[in-house]
Design a protein around this motif. Structure first.
Motif, mmCIF file in Angstrom:
data_model
loop_
_atom_site.group_PDB
_atom_site.id
_atom_site.type_symbol
_atom_site.label_atom_id
_atom_site.label_comp_id
_atom_site.label_asym_id
_atom_site.label_seq_id
_atom_site.Cartn_x
_atom_site.Cartn_y
_atom_site.Cartn_z
ATOM 1 N N ASP A 1359 0.864 -1.181 0.000
ATOM 2 C CA ASP A 1359 0.000 0.000 0.000
ATOM 3 C C ASP A 1359 0.898 1.227 0.000
ATOM 4 O OD1 ASP A 1359 -1.981 1.828 0.166
ATOM 5 O OD2 ASP A 1359 -2.742 1.234 2.125
ATOM 6 N N GLY A 1360 1.053 1.848 -1.191
ATOM 7 C CA GLY A 1360 2.008 2.950 -1.309
ATOM 8 C C GLY A 1360 3.412 2.401 -1.164
ATOM 9 N N ASN A 1361 4.134 2.880 -0.159
ATOM 10 C CA ASN A 1361 5.497 2.415 0.079
ATOM 11 C C ASN A 1361 5.595 1.429 1.234
ATOM 12 O OD1 ASN A 1361 6.475 3.992 -1.970
ATOM 13 N ND2 ASN A 1361 7.021 5.692 -0.653
ATOM 14 N N SER A 1362 4.473 1.128 1.887
ATOM 15 C CA SER A 1362 4.502 0.217 3.026
ATOM 16 C C SER A 1362 4.047 -1.173 2.596
ATOM 17 C CB SER A 1362 3.599 0.741 4.144
ATOM 18 O OG SER A 1362 2.254 0.799 3.709
ATOM 19 N N MET A 1363 4.589 -2.209 3.270
ATOM 20 C CA MET A 1363 4.272 -3.586 2.936
ATOM 21 C C MET A 1363 3.936 -4.346 4.217
ATOM 22 S SD MET A 1363 6.953 -4.573 -0.091
ATOM 23 C CE MET A 1363 8.063 -5.285 1.089
ATOM 24 N N SER A 1364 2.794 -5.037 4.186
ATOM 25 C CA SER A 1364 2.376 -5.890 5.300
ATOM 26 C C SER A 1364 2.335 -7.326 4.810
ATOM 27 C CB SER A 1364 0.995 -5.472 5.813
ATOM 28 O OG SER A 1364 0.998 -4.117 6.212
ATOM 29 N N GLY A 1365 2.774 -8.283 5.653
ATOM 30 C CA GLY A 1365 2.845 -9.672 5.212
ATOM 31 C C GLY A 1365 2.320 -10.637 6.248
ATOM 32 N N TRP A 1366 1.890 -11.787 5.760
ATOM 33 C CA TRP A 1366 1.382 -12.839 6.621
ATOM 34 C C TRP A 1366 1.923 -14.182 6.163
ATOM 35 C CZ3 TRP A 1366 -1.335 -8.933 4.526
ATOM 36 C CH2 TRP A 1366 -1.962 -8.025 5.398
ATOM 37 N N LYS A 1367 2.208 -15.041 7.120
ATOM 38 C CA LYS A 1367 2.586 -16.415 6.813
ATOM 39 C C LYS A 1367 1.323 -17.263 6.787
ATOM 40 C CE LYS A 1367 5.616 -20.190 8.277
ATOM 41 N NZ LYS A 1367 6.625 -20.648 9.273
ATOM 42 N N ILE A 1368 1.154 -18.035 5.710
ATOM 43 C CA ILE A 1368 -0.041 -18.862 5.556
ATOM 44 C C ILE A 1368 0.181 -20.194 6.267
ATOM 45 C CG2 ILE A 1368 -1.531 -20.039 3.896
ATOM 46 C CD1 ILE A 1368 -0.779 -17.880 1.873
ATOM 47 N N ILE A 1369 -0.704 -20.496 7.228
ATOM 48 C CA ILE A 1369 -0.639 -21.742 7.992
ATOM 49 C C ILE A 1369 -1.926 -22.523 7.725
ATOM 50 C CG2 ILE A 1369 -0.461 -22.758 10.298
ATOM 51 C CD1 ILE A 1369 0.970 -20.228 11.170
ATOM 52 N N GLY A 1370 -1.805 -23.752 7.270
ATOM 53 C CA GLY A 1370 -2.969 -24.575 6.960
ATOM 54 C C GLY A 1370 -3.525 -24.245 5.596
ATOM 55 N N ASP A 1371 -4.417 -25.143 5.113
ATOM 56 C CA ASP A 1371 -4.989 -24.939 3.792
ATOM 57 C C ASP A 1371 -6.487 -24.722 3.813
ATOM 58 O OD1 ASP A 1371 -5.885 -27.433 4.449
ATOM 59 O OD2 ASP A 1371 -4.694 -28.490 2.937
ATOM 60 N N GLY A 1372 -7.109 -24.787 5.021
ATOM 61 C CA GLY A 1372 -8.536 -24.591 5.120
ATOM 62 C C GLY A 1372 -9.327 -25.848 4.886
ATOM 63 N N GLY A 1373 -8.654 -26.945 4.505
ATOM 64 C CA GLY A 1373 -9.327 -28.209 4.298
ATOM 65 C C GLY A 1373 -9.065 -29.120 5.473
ATOM 66 N N SER A 1374 -8.012 -29.945 5.329
ATOM 67 C CA SER A 1374 -7.651 -30.870 6.411
ATOM 68 C C SER A 1374 -7.061 -30.154 7.606
ATOM 69 C CB SER A 1374 -6.661 -31.905 5.877
ATOM 70 O OG SER A 1374 -5.499 -31.258 5.364
ATOM 71 N N SER A 1375 -6.552 -28.980 7.425
ATOM 72 C CA SER A 1375 -5.985 -28.201 8.532
ATOM 73 C C SER A 1375 -6.604 -26.817 8.564
ATOM 74 C CB SER A 1375 -4.460 -28.105 8.377
ATOM 75 O OG SER A 1375 -4.126 -27.523 7.125
ATOM 76 N N VAL A 1376 -6.582 -26.210 9.746
ATOM 77 C CA VAL A 1376 -7.196 -24.899 9.936
ATOM 78 C C VAL A 1376 -6.358 -23.837 9.242
ATOM 79 C CG1 VAL A 1376 -7.929 -23.180 11.629
ATOM 80 C CG2 VAL A 1376 -8.193 -25.624 12.115
#
Length: 1454
Positions: A1359-1376
Motif C-alpha cells: 500500500d504505497g510504500n509500506s508492505m504488510s505480510g502474513w505467513k499462511i498456515i494450513g490450507d482450510g481443508g484438512s488443517s485450519v
C-alpha cells in the motif's frame, strides 16, 4: 653549530639589533638582514630602517642553517598522520626521523620559562613585559599627531581629506591589537626550534622599529614634527605592520604544515603564498589537512579514512581559494587606508557583517581581495575564500560557491568539521540542493552550532553566471546573514545591475557596508600607481635588466598619467616593458612615443583622455611588425580562439581546432604575453590577463588596425568548423573502452580514461561547438550545414558517449535545441529533431550509462526512425523482445514515472520549468521541461488538500501554491521559502476557484464564487506574499470564469445573464474594481459545465452535454461547434493557437486557422490532467503517476477504428507456466486467454472463457481462471497445440462456485494453486481454490496490491510504500487456515516484484540486473508505469506497456 652556541648567537644578534650597534648589515642565522640607514653626520649611531626577508642565499655569508625557513604553503596541503609536532621535524645534526627536543630556556631564565618573552633577553623592555614599551609608544602617537596634515602620498580613509590623525589612529589601533595577540603567543614557550628562530627574527625587527618610533614620538609643539616626520611615521608603522604580518604568516604555516623545508625551497615572495600540495588536494588523494583551533593548537578527532570517504565525492571548486593562481597582493605602501579600514571592520563586531568593495574594471579589486585574504589568514581569522572567474566553469558556477566555502571551513575549524562530516555522511546529495539549501546546511547550521567567528572572502562575484535580476548568492546571503553575526563576508564585484540589486535587497542592505573604489580621489590612486612603477623597475634593476637613473621622473610622470587611475594599465605596461628578449628601455620608448588615443572606450572618470586602447595597439604593433597577410590571419585566428573560447584553451587545443602546428601557435602567443596569462608548455591554458583586452580586440572602433581586429562571427565560424571537423575525425564507438553493461559511476577510473582517450581538444569540441554556432553569421550557413549534417549522420551516438562519460549529457539537449532553432526547414532539421527525440526519450539511461546507448536506447527506439536506420548496426542488445511494441510513441518527447500520485502541475512563463505537486508526500518538485529531470523539491503544507493551485511569477523567479486554505511561496533562485501563511479562507471541494500571480511576483489573487441568495457573487482576495497579509477583498456580481495579471493589477472575468464582464482590480482597497469590458455571450452558456476564457484573443470555450463550443466574443461567432461523445477538460494554449479537450480515452487537439479551429492531433491515452506550455509548443500530460511530454508541432492523425478498438483499457493479466516455456495473457473484458510459446513468441492456443476474467494461473496441464463468483479449470491438450486454435471443451472443464457479493477489481491465484485472493477497494478476501470456501478477509487501504510468495506460503500487501505480510498456515481443508503476521517492511520505490528463479531483479530506478548485478536493460517509464503487472518467469519478464496497455515479454540471457 651546537644548540648552546646557536642560542648565544641569537641572543647576541638580538641585542645588537635592539641596541643599534653600528654596522652596515646585521645578519642572523635565519638568512634575514637588517638594512641600517646611516646618517652622514652621525655615522656612529646608525638607525635601523627595516628588516628584510632574504630572498636568496648570499654567497658571502655562506649557507644558512637547514630547517630554518618555512615554505609559504597555505592551510592543509599535505597528507598527515596524527602525531605531535615535535615528531615530524628535524634540525641540523639530527638523524632523519629523530624527534626534535622541545626548546629549553637558558639556565638563568628557566624559572621564568612560563612567559615566552622573558627568556629571550632584550625584548623591548628589560626583564619585564617585552611588548609594553612598544604598546605605550603606539598609545602616545595619536595624541602627538592629532590634526596634523600630510602629503597625499599617505592618504587617510576619507577621500576628501588629508587629515593624518584618522590614518594614524586606524593603523595604531590595528598594531596594538596585533601586539596584544603576540604578547599572548609569546607567553607560551615554543616547542620547536623553528618557532624560536621566527620569534628571534621578529624581536630583532621590532628593536629597530621601536627606536625609530621613539625618535618620532616627540611631544606636541616640537620643531621636529613636520610633514616629513609624518610621512616617516606612517612608513615606520607600515614596517611594523609588515614585520608582524610576516611573523604571523610564517608561524601559522609552520604549525599547520608540521614540517620545515630546506632554505632552497622557500618562496621568493611572501605575498604570493602558493599551495605546493594543491595537486594532491585537487586530485582527491589526500584527507582533510591538519586542524587548528582558535588558539593555534592542532586538533584531530576524525580518522583520515573517514575524512577521505566524506571528501571523495563531495563536489567543489578545487582551485578557487586565494592561495591558488598567480594573483599578487597589494604592493607595500599602496592601498594602505582601505586595507586598514577593512582589517578594522573584520575585527569590529559592531560593524555590519557584509562589506562590498564596489569598483569598475581595472581598479584593483582582486588585488585588494588577495591582500585582505592574506592578512586575515595571518591573523588566524580567515575561514574561507572563493575567487570567481568567468574563465573557469567551476569558478563561474554559483552552485560551487557554498560547497567550496564549506569544505575550507571544515579544514580550518575542528568544531565546524565534525558537524560537516556528519551532515555529508547522512546526506551525500546535499551538494545538489538549491543555493538556499546549500547555504543553510553546509554553512549556516555548522557555524551556528560551533559559534565560530571568522572571515569569508568572495571576490569578483560579477563574473559568476547568473541570469537573475538580483544576484542569487546575495539573495541567499540576505536570508541568513542575521543568523551568523560572528561571520564577516567581504565581497567584491563590479557595480553591475544584478549585483547592485542584490545589495539593495532589504535584508542585506541593512547589514552591508559599501566602499566605492573608483570614487577614491585620483591623486591617491596615482600615488599608489607610482609606487607600483617604482617597485617594478627596482625589480628589473635587481635582475640586471636596467641601470641606475632609469626611468627618469619625467617618464614616471608620463606612465602614471597614461595609466589614468587604472592599475591594470600599469600592470600591462610593466609586462610589456619586461617582455622576454627585448630591451626594457627600448620598450618604454616605444610606448611613450605613441600618440594618445581618442577612442571613447577605455576612458575613465580619472582622465577622460586616457585609454587602454593606445597601450594595447602599441603592444600589438610592436609584437608583429609590418603587414603580413598570411601571418596576420594566423594572429587573428589565434587571438580569436583565446578571446572567444568558452573556457581557456592550451596552445595544443588551439592548434587542433584551427588546424595549425602547436609549434607555430606557441610563438604567436609568446609575442602577446603582455596581455595574456601564459605558462610554459603547450598544455597549459591561455587566457587574457584582464577582461579589458577582449573588449578592445573585438570592437573595430577601438582596435582600428584591421590586422588585429577580431570579427566575432568569423572567428566563431572558424572555431565551429574546427570543432565539427575534429569530432568527425576523432569520435568512435566506445572511445573510453568501457565494459559492457556498466554504469558510468561503477567505472572507478572513468576520469583517467576520459583524459587518456578524449583529451582536452576533443572535450572542448564536444561541449562547445553549438555555442559557437549561435554566434555565426547567416552567410556561413551553407558551409556549416554540410559539416553539421555529416556529424549527425556519422558521429551522433559517439558524441553522446563523450558527454555521458564527462557527466554533462544535458549539454547535448541544449546543443540540439540550439541547432533546431538555428536551422531552416531542411533534411538536416528533420535529422536534428529525430536525434533530439532519441536523446530526450532515453536521457535517463544515456546520462548514467554510456554502454546502454547501444544495449537499451538504440534497440528500443522505433525502427522507422532515422536514428535507428543510421545506427542500427551499432546496436548490441543484451535482451530479446519476445512480444511487444516499440516503447516510444512518436508524439511523446519524454516521460517520467513516480511512485506518488500527481495532484497539480504548472509551467513556468519561460517554458523551461514544470512544477508538479505530489499527493502523498506533500512535496512540490521542479522539473526540467525538456528532459523531465527533477531539479529541486520543496516541502509543502497542504493539510490534506489533494489538488492545490500552482503558479510561477511572471518573471519566473518565484513559485506559489494555494491549497484552498494556505499560501506558500518559494524563491527559485535560491530554493528558499519566501512565505507560508494561512489566508483565513477555507474553500472546500464545493467551491470553484482560480488564482493568479501579479507581474512583479509580490501579489497573489484568489477568486471564487458563491451563491448570495438567488444570485451568484464573485469574491476576489489579494494577498501580499512578502508581508504575508491580505491586502484587499472585493465582491463582484456573477460567477467566476478566470483571473489573470495585467500590468499593476488583476483582471477578473465573470459571467452573468447573457454577458461576460471583465473587471480590473488594483492592489489596494481603493479604488473599487472597475468594469473594463462587457461582452454578449450565447444563451447556451447558462447550462455549461465548464467555461474557459482566453483574454489574449477574447475567446470563450464551454462544454455542454455532448458538445464543445468556442466563441469569438468580439466577432460574436462560433469558431468551433463540436458534437460528439462525452467531452471534458477543455483548455486553450495561452496564445490561442491551440485548443484541446478530452473525449473518453483520447486527447483531441485543434489548431487555429483562418476558417476556425481544425483537428490537429488525436492522442490515445489514459489522461487525468494536461496543460499547454506558455508558447503552445508542448503539452504536459499526467496519467496519475506518470508525466508525458507531447509536442504540438507535427500533426497526429486520428486513429482508425481498428486502432481504437485494439486499445483495451481493461485490467491486464499475464502469467508464466511453471516450466517457463509458455505464458498466458488475458484481459478482463476480452473473455479470452492466449497461450504464448516463449521461444518463438507465437501463440499456441487461444481459449474463449465466455466470462470476464479477474484472475489467471497456467500450469503444464491446465488453465485456471477466476471470474465473477466462479473458478474455472481447463485441462490443456497433451502434445503440440494447434496455433491460434479456439477451444472451449466443456468435457474438460471444472467449475467451482464461490460466494462473493459486490465489486472486485482483480483476483490472484497462489502459485501452489491452493488459495485465491480477491481484491476490492478496501478488502482482501481469501478463498480455497478446490472448494470455493471463504477462509478469511483482511481490511486494507485503497491502494492495496496483493502478492503471493513464489512458494505460496506467504501473502504480502503493498500500500504505497509500506508492505504488510502474513505467513499462511494450513490450507482450510484438512488443517485450519491461519494468517500469522510478519514483520512490516518498506518498499522505497513503491514497486514490489519478486526476483526471478534465475536471480534477475529490477531496481527502483528501472535497471534489470542479473545475478552478478550486471545491468542488462533499462526499463523505460512506459514499461514501469503499471508496476503491479511486472512478473518474472525465470529468465522471462512480463510487463505492461503503459502507453498502449499491451503485454511486453522480454527474454534475458541465461
Amino acid at each position: 653549530m651546537s644548540d648552546k652556541k646557536s642560542k648565544k648567537s641569537l641572543k647576541h644578534l638580538a641585542k645588537n639589533a635592539l641596541l643599534g650597534i653600528p654596522t652596515s648589515i646585521a645578519t642572523g642565522p635565519l638568512g634575514f638582514r637588517t638594512e641600517l640607514d646611516v646618517d652622514p653626520k652621525n655615522t656612529d649611531n646608525p638607525r635601523p630602517a627595516r628588516i628584510l626577508f632574504r630572498e636568496k642565499e648570499d654567497e658571502a655569508q655562506g649557507p644558512s642553517m637547514p630547517g630554518t625557513s618555512i615554505p609559504l604553503i597555505a592551510i592543509g596541503d599535505i597528507e598527515h598522520e596524527n602525531r605531535p609536532i615535535a615528531e615530524s621535524t628535524s634540525i641540523a645534526g639530527q638523524e632523519e626521523g629523530e624527534p626534535e627536543p622541545p626548546f629549553t630556556a637558558p639556565k638563568e631564565n628557566r624559572k621564568n620559562a612560563t612567559h615566552g618573552s622573558r627568556f629571550i633577553p632584550g625584548i623591548l623592555k628589560k626583564g619585564l613585559d617585552g611588548f609594553g614599551p612598544l604598546k605605550a609608544l603606539l598609545k602616545k602617537i595619536p595624541t602627538v599627531y592629532a590634526d596634523r596634515k600630510v602629503r597625499p602620498r599617505f592618504p587617510t580613509l576619507n577621500p576628501c581629506s588629508t587629515d593624518l590623525s584618522a590614518g594614524v589612529r586606524n593603523k595604531v589601533t590595528l598594531l596594538r591589537s596585533h601586539i596584544t595577540s603576540l604578547d599572548a603567543v609569546f607567553a607560551t614557550p615554543p616547542n620547536v626550534r623553528s618557532e624560536l628562530q621566527r620569534r628571534d627574527e621578529l624581536i630583532r625587527k621590532l628593536g629597530g622599529i621601536k627606536d625609530q618610533l621613539q625618535l618620532l614620538s616627540v611631544e606636541p609643539g616640537s620643531q621636529q614634527l613636520g610633514d616629513d616626520n609624518g610621512e616617516n611615521l606612517l612608513k615606520v608603522l607600515e614596517d611594523l605592520q609588515e614585520a608582524i604580518f610576516d611573523y604571523q604568516v610564517r608561524s601559522r604555516l609552520g604549525i599547520l604544515l608540521n614540517v620545515d623545508k630546506p632554505e632552497g625551497q622557500q618562496m621568493a615572495r611572501r605575498t604570493s603564498i602558493v599551495d605546493q600540495g594543491s595537486e594532491q588536494m585537487d586530485s582527491g588523494q589526500n584527507t582533510f589537512p591538519l586542524h587548528v583551533s582558535s588558539d593555534g593548537h592542532l586538533n584531530s578527532s576524525f580518522s583520515p579514512a573517514a575524512e577521505a570517504a566524506v571528501i571523495k565525492d563531495f563536489r567543489y571548486a578545487k582551485r578557487a581559494e586565494y592561495r591558488h593562481g598567480n594573483r599578487g597582493g597589494c604592493l607595500k605602501g599602496t592601498r594602505g587606508a582601505i586595507l586598514d579600514e577593512i582589517e578594522l571592520w573584520t575585527g569590529d563586531s559592531g560593524q555590519p557583517t557584509v562589506y562590498w568593495l564596489n569598483g569598475l574594471a581595472g581598479t584593483g579589486k582582486t588585488t585588494i581581495s588577495q591582500t585582505v585574504a592574506e592578512r586575515a589568514f595571518a591573523d588566524g581569522r580567515l575561514g574561507a575564500s572563493f575567487f570567481c572567474s568567468r574563465d573557469f566553469e567551476d569558478r563561474r558556477n554559483l552552485e560551487f560557491i557554498f560547497p567550496t566555502l564549506a569544505i575550507q571551513l571544515a579544514r580550518k575549524y575542528t568544531e565546524f568539521r565534525s558537524i560537516f562530516v556528519q551532515l555529508v555522511q547522512s546526506d551525500p546529495d546535499v551538494v545538489d540542493e538549491s543555493l538556499c539549501g546549500q547555504m543553510d546546511k553546509l554553512i549556516v547550521q555548522p557555524l551556528v552550532q560551533s559559534a565560530i567567528s571568522t572571515v569569508i572572502v568572495i571576490d569578483a562575484l560579477d563574473e559568476c553566471k547568473d541570469e537573475e535580476p538580483a544576484s542569487a548568492i546575495l539573495s541567499v546571503l540576505g536570508q541568513f546573514v542575521a543568523k551568523i553575526p560572528k561571520v564577516k563576508f567581504f565581497v567584491t564585484g563590479r557595480p553591475e545591475p544584478r549585483v547592485r540589486e542584490g545589495f539593495r535587497l532589504p535584508l542585506l542592505a541593512a547589514a552591508t557596508d559599501v566602499f566605492v573604489l573608483h570614487e577614491v580621489e585620483s591623486s591617491r590612486v596615482n600615488n599608489d600607481i607610482r609606487l607600483f612603477f617604482i617597485h617594478s623597475f627596482s625589480e628589473l634593476k635587481g635582475r640586471g635588466r636596467i641601470s641606475d637613473g632609469w626611468p627618469t621622473e619625467e617618464q614616471l610622470d608620463l606612465l602614471c598619467n597614461r595609466a589614468g587611475g587604472l592599475f591594470i594599465h600599469a600592470v600591462a605596461t610593466v609586462r610589456f616593458i619586461d617582455l622576454r628578449n627585448n630591451n626594457p628601455k627600448r620598450q618604454l620608448d616605444r610606448l611613450l612615443k605613441s600618440p594618445e588615443s581618442s577612442a571613447f572606450e577605455g576612458k575613465t572618470k580619472f582622465r577622460v583622455d586616457v585609454t587602454l586602447d593606445l597601450l594595447y595597439m602599441t603592444i600589438l604593433r610592436e609584437a608583429f611588425g609590418n603587414d603580413d597577410p598570411e601571418g596576420d590571419s594566423k594572429v587573428r585566428s589565434v587571438l580569436g580562439a583565446v578571446i572567444l573560447a568558452m573556457n581557456p584553451l592550451p596552445p595544443s587545443t588551439i592548434a587542433a581546432l584551427l588546424g595549425l602546428d602547436p609549434e607555430d601557435v606557441l610563438p604567436l602567443l609568446l609575442s602577446m604575453c603582455s596581455f595574456l596569462v601564459l605558462k610554459e608548455g603547450v598544455d597549459n591554458p591561455v587566457r587574457p590577463f584582464h577582461k579589458s583586452f577582449p573588449d578592445f580586440i573585438v570592437d573595430p572602433s577601438r582596435c582600428t588596425d584591421p590586422r588585429f581586429s577580431v570579427c566575432p562571427p568569423d572567428q566563431h565560424m572558424e572555431l565551429l568548423v574546427g570543432c565539427l571537423s575534429l569530432m568527425n575525425q576523432k569520435l568512435e564507438q566506445n572511445m573510453c573502452r568501457l565494459p559492457d553493461g556498466a554504469r558510468n559511476s561503477d567505472v572507478n577510473d572513468l576520469k583517467e580514461r576520459s583524459k587518456e582517450y578524449i583529451g582536452q581538444a576533443l572535450e572542448y569540441a564536444c561541449r562547445s561547438w553549438h555555442k559557437h554556432l549561435l554566434d555565426t553569421a547567416p552567410a556561413h550557413r551553407p558551409k556549416i550545414i554540410s559539416v553539421l549534417h555529416q556529424f549527425l549522420e556519422e558521429k551522433f551516438l559517439f558524441w553522446l558517449e563523450v558527454l555521458s562519460v564527462l557527466g554533462v549529457a544535458r549539454e547535448a539537449v541544449d546543443a540540439l535545441q540550439a541547432v533546431e532553432k538555428w536551422l531552416d526547414v531542411s533534411p538536416t532539421l528533420d535529422l536534428t529533431r529525430d536525434c533530439l527525440h532519441f536523446l530526450v526519450a532515453f536521457f535517463e539511461v544515456i546520462s548514467t550509462s554510456t554502454p546502454h546507448i547501444y544495449h537499451s536506447a538504440l534497440p528500443l527506439f522505433p525502427q522507422t526512425s532515422t536514428v535507428h536506420k543510421l545506427y542500427k548496426s551499432y546496436a548490441s542488445p543484451l535482451v530479446r523482445v519476445v512480444q511487444g511494441v516499440s516503447i516510444v510513441q512518436e508524439q511523446f518527447v519524454a516521460s517520467k514515472s513516480h511512485s506518488d500520485h500527481i495532484c497539480g502541475m504548472t509551467w513556468s512563463p519561460s517554458n523551461k520549468l514544470i512544477a508538479v505537486a505530489w499527493s502523498s508526500s506533500q512535496k512540490t518538485a521542479i522539473l526540467d521541461a525538456t528532459t523531465l529531470k527533477q531539479l529541486n523539491t520543496f516541502e509543502s503544507c497542504r493539510h490534506g488538500f489533494r489538488h492545490p493551485w500552482l503558479g510561477f511569477s511572471q518573471e519566473g523567479h518565484f513559485l506559489a501554491e494555494f491549497d484552498r486554505k494556505n499560501i506558500m511561496s518559494w524563491d527559485l533562485q535560491t530554493g528558499g521559502e519566501v512565505s507560508s501563511f494561512n489566508t483565513g479562507l477555507y474553500l472546500t471541494s464545493n467551491f470553484e476557484f482560480s488564482s493568479a500571480y501579479s507581474m512583479d511576483g509580490k501579489m497573489l489573487a484568489v477568486v471564487f464564487w458563491n451563491w448570495n441568495g438567488l444570485f451568484p457573487t464573485v469574491i476576489i482576495s489579494i494577498y501580499n506574499i512578502l508581508s504575508q497579509e491580505r491586502v484587499c477583498s472585493h465582491t463582484l456580481q456573477g460567477s467566476v470564469v478566470s483571473v489573470w495579471s495585467q500590468g499593476v493589477c488583476f483582471r477578473v472575468a465573470a459571467r452573468g445573464l447573457g454577458f461576460l464582464t471583465v473587471w480590473e482590480v488594483g492592489f489596494s482597497p481603493f479604488p473599487s474594481p472597475v468594469e473594463v469590458g462587457k461582452y454578449p455571450i450565447p444563451y447556451e452558456i447558462e447550462s455549461a459545465r465548464e467555461i474557459l476564457f482566453l483574454p489574449t484573443v477574447t475567446r470563450l470555450a464551454f462544454t455542454l452535454v455532448g458538445k464543445v463550443l468556442i466563441w469569438d466574443i468580439q466577432g460574436s461567432r462560433a469558431l468551433l461547434d463540436l458534437m460528439g461523445e462525452e467531452m471534458e477538460m477543455i483548455s486553450f494554449s495561452p496564445n490561442g493557437n491551440f485548443f484541446a479537450c478530452v473525449c473518453g480515452q483520447e486527447l483531441h487537439v485543434w489548431k487555429d486557422s483562418p476558417t476556425g479551429y481544425v483537428l490537429h492531433q488525436n492522442v490515445l491515452w489514459d489522461i487525468r490532467r494536461y496543460l499547454f506550455s506558455p508558447d503552445g509548443e508542448s503539452i504536459i500530460i499526467s496519467d496519475d503517476k506518470s508525466l508525458h511530454l507531447l509536442s504540438t508541432r507535427d500533426p497526429i492523425p486520428s486513429p482508425s477504428d481498428a486502432q481504437t478498438q485494439s486499445i483495451d483499457w481493461s485490467p491486464f493479466i499475464l502469467e508464466f507456466s511453471p516450466d517457463e516455456r509458455s505464458a498466458a495473457i488475458a484481459r478482463k473484458k476480452e473473455n479470452t486467454v492466449t497461450i504464448l510459446e516463449l521461444k518463438s513468441g507465437n501463440p499456441q492456443l487461444i481459449v474463449n472463457a465466455g466470462i470476464e476474467i479477474y484472475g489467471l494461473r497456467v500450469t503444464r496441464a491446465a488453465i485456471i481462471i477466476v471470474g465473477e463468483g466462479v473458478i474455472i479449470t481447463w485441462n490443456l491438450p497433451v502434445g503440440d497445440c494447434a496455433t491460434t486454435a479456439y477451444a472451449y471443451p466443456k468435457d474438460s472443464v471444472q467449475t467451482i462456485m464461490f460466494n462473493y457479493s459486490g465489486y472486485y477489481s482483480s483476483a490472484l491465484i497462489s502459485p501452489d494453486l491452493k488459495h485465491i485472493a480477491i481484491l476490492s477497494h478496501f478488502t482482501l478476501s481469501i478463498y480455497d481454490t478446490s472448494t470455493g470456501k471463504h477462509l478469511t478477509s483482511i481490511e486494507q487501504g485503497f491502494g492495496l496490491r496483493p502478492y503471493f510468495s513464489p512458494d505460496g506460503h506467504e501473502l504480502w500487501c503493498v500500500d504505497g510504500n509500506s508492505m504488510s505480510g502474513w505467513k499462511i498456515i494450513g490450507d482450510g481443508g484438512s488443517s485450519v487456515f491461519q494468517l500469522e503476521p510478519l514483520e512490516p517492511t518498506v518498499s522505497p520505490s513503491g514497486v514490489f516484484s519478486w526476483q526471478s528463479s534465475q536471480g534477475y531483479e529490477i531496481t527502483p530506478d528501472g535497471w534489470v540486473l542479473d545475478s552478478t548485478h550486471k545491468q542488462l536493460l533499462w526499463l523505460p517509464h512506459h514499461w514501469r508505469s503499471h508496476e503491479k503487472h511486472i512478473i518474472w518467469g525465470g529468465q522471462f519478464l512480463g510487463l505492461l506497456h503503459g502507453a498502449l496497455k499491451q503485454a511486453v515479454i522480454l527474454e534475458f540471457p541465461m
